[in-house]
Design a protein around this motif. Sequence first.
Motif, mmCIF file in Angstrom:
data_model
loop_
_atom_site.group_PDB
_atom_site.id
_atom_site.type_symbol
_atom_site.label_atom_id
_atom_site.label_comp_id
_atom_site.label_asym_id
_atom_site.label_seq_id
_atom_site.Cartn_x
_atom_site.Cartn_y
_atom_site.Cartn_z
ATOM 1 N N ARG A 34 0.719 -24.878 60.004
ATOM 2 C CA ARG A 34 1.751 -24.295 60.861
ATOM 3 C C ARG A 34 1.203 -23.033 61.513
ATOM 4 N NH1 ARG A 34 4.363 -25.961 56.031
ATOM 5 N NH2 ARG A 34 6.077 -27.390 56.427
ATOM 6 N N ASP A 35 1.842 -22.605 62.582
ATOM 7 C CA ASP A 35 1.446 -21.349 63.204
ATOM 8 C C ASP A 35 2.045 -20.176 62.431
ATOM 9 O OD1 ASP A 35 4.127 -21.130 63.961
ATOM 10 O OD2 ASP A 35 3.739 -21.684 66.042
ATOM 11 N N GLU A 36 1.884 -18.973 62.957
ATOM 12 C CA GLU A 36 2.341 -17.771 62.253
ATOM 13 C C GLU A 36 3.853 -17.724 62.040
ATOM 14 O OE1 GLU A 36 2.112 -17.094 66.579
ATOM 15 O OE2 GLU A 36 0.614 -17.710 65.136
ATOM 16 N N ARG A 44 2.558 -29.935 65.229
ATOM 17 C CA ARG A 44 2.244 -28.711 64.509
ATOM 18 C C ARG A 44 1.042 -28.032 65.151
ATOM 19 N NH1 ARG A 44 3.447 -29.659 58.438
ATOM 20 N NH2 ARG A 44 5.714 -29.690 58.524
ATOM 21 N N ALA A 45 0.873 -26.770 64.862
ATOM 22 C CA ALA A 45 -0.249 -26.015 65.409
ATOM 23 C C ALA A 45 -1.582 -26.651 65.022
ATOM 24 C CB ALA A 45 -0.188 -24.567 64.939
ATOM 25 N N GLY A 46 -1.678 -27.206 63.824
ATOM 26 C CA GLY A 46 -2.904 -27.883 63.398
ATOM 27 C C GLY A 46 -3.192 -29.117 64.229
ATOM 28 N N GLU A 47 -2.153 -29.845 64.600
ATOM 29 C CA GLU A 47 -2.330 -31.006 65.474
ATOM 30 C C GLU A 47 -2.813 -30.557 66.852
ATOM 31 O OE1 GLU A 47 0.934 -34.236 64.688
ATOM 32 O OE2 GLU A 47 1.819 -32.240 64.382
ATOM 33 N N CYS A 73 -3.423 -22.546 53.099
ATOM 34 C CA CYS A 73 -2.212 -22.173 53.825
ATOM 35 C C CYS A 73 -2.066 -20.671 54.063
ATOM 36 C CB CYS A 73 -0.991 -22.713 53.102
ATOM 37 S SG CYS A 73 -1.046 -24.517 52.877
ATOM 38 N N LYS A 74 -2.546 -19.847 53.155
ATOM 39 C CA LYS A 74 -2.426 -18.400 53.347
ATOM 40 C C LYS A 74 -3.266 -17.908 54.524
ATOM 41 C CE LYS A 74 -1.101 -17.109 48.739
ATOM 42 N NZ LYS A 74 -1.284 -16.209 47.620
ATOM 43 N N ARG A 75 -4.258 -18.707 54.930
ATOM 44 C CA ARG A 75 -5.111 -18.328 56.061
ATOM 45 C C ARG A 75 -4.741 -19.131 57.315
ATOM 46 N NH1 ARG A 75 -10.239 -15.932 54.506
ATOM 47 N NH2 ARG A 75 -10.529 -15.720 56.742
ATOM 48 N N ARG A 76 -3.534 -19.707 57.311
ATOM 49 C CA ARG A 76 -2.984 -20.440 58.455
ATOM 50 C C ARG A 76 -3.899 -21.562 58.935
ATOM 51 N NH1 ARG A 76 -1.048 -16.029 62.513
ATOM 52 N NH2 ARG A 76 -3.041 -16.686 63.214
ATOM 53 N N LEU A 77 -4.052 -21.715 60.239
ATOM 54 C CA LEU A 77 -4.802 -22.847 60.787
ATOM 55 C C LEU A 77 -6.217 -22.869 60.221
ATOM 56 C CD1 LEU A 77 -2.450 -22.517 62.906
ATOM 57 C CD2 LEU A 77 -3.996 -23.687 64.450
ATOM 58 N N ASP A 93 -7.585 -18.726 59.613
ATOM 59 C CA ASP A 93 -7.164 -17.754 60.627
ATOM 60 C C ASP A 93 -7.535 -18.194 62.035
ATOM 61 O OD1 ASP A 93 -6.056 -16.008 58.685
ATOM 62 O OD2 ASP A 93 -8.063 -15.192 58.279
ATOM 63 N N LEU A 94 -7.565 -19.500 62.275
ATOM 64 C CA LEU A 94 -7.858 -20.029 63.603
ATOM 65 C C LEU A 94 -6.572 -20.069 64.421
ATOM 66 C CD1 LEU A 94 -10.172 -22.957 62.435
ATOM 67 C CD2 LEU A 94 -10.893 -20.749 63.389
ATOM 68 N N THR A 95 -6.693 -20.363 65.701
ATOM 69 C CA THR A 95 -5.534 -20.540 66.565
ATOM 70 C C THR A 95 -5.548 -21.972 67.100
ATOM 71 O OG1 THR A 95 -6.621 -19.916 68.626
ATOM 72 C CG2 THR A 95 -5.701 -18.117 67.280
ATOM 73 N N ALA A 96 -4.477 -22.365 67.728
ATOM 74 C CA ALA A 96 -4.408 -23.719 68.297
ATOM 75 C C ALA A 96 -5.397 -23.900 69.439
ATOM 76 C CB ALA A 96 -2.979 -24.015 68.778
#
Length: 144
Positions: A34-36, A44-47, A73-77, A93-96
Amino acid sequence: MGRDSGFPAETTDIRSGHGDALTGVTVIVCASCRDETGSDAHPRAGERLAEDTRQAAASDTIRIRTVECLGNCKRRLSAAILRDGCWSYVFGDLTATSGADLVTGAKLFATSTDGLIPWRGRPDSLKRGLVARIPPLDMLKDQT
């Protein structure tokens, strides 16, 4: 681009004139990230990151795969870059829109002579976002 709850793994083998070096590299993207905001909305942001990575690799021979969860999950993407017989890397800690960074990292990895992703030339997101580096099994030494 919705998925069912099983998040089937997808493979993209993308061909180019870069030679066979890239065929041994795989980028695995966590599609359930998920995103932030923590939103459950789809895609989802990962997709979206997986799709951005596929687009960034459009002219290369890099395997792009998805997995339901990398447990980071604590480090997001999150994503991982693997190469046959070499160290494996997990990033968070990546972004989409980090797909181009993942592809750059995969290319650096593919041409590495020591089985490591070189620090020089590595995108900042892959420097800051490094979670773990995992050795290949044949490198492990048992102590008895």
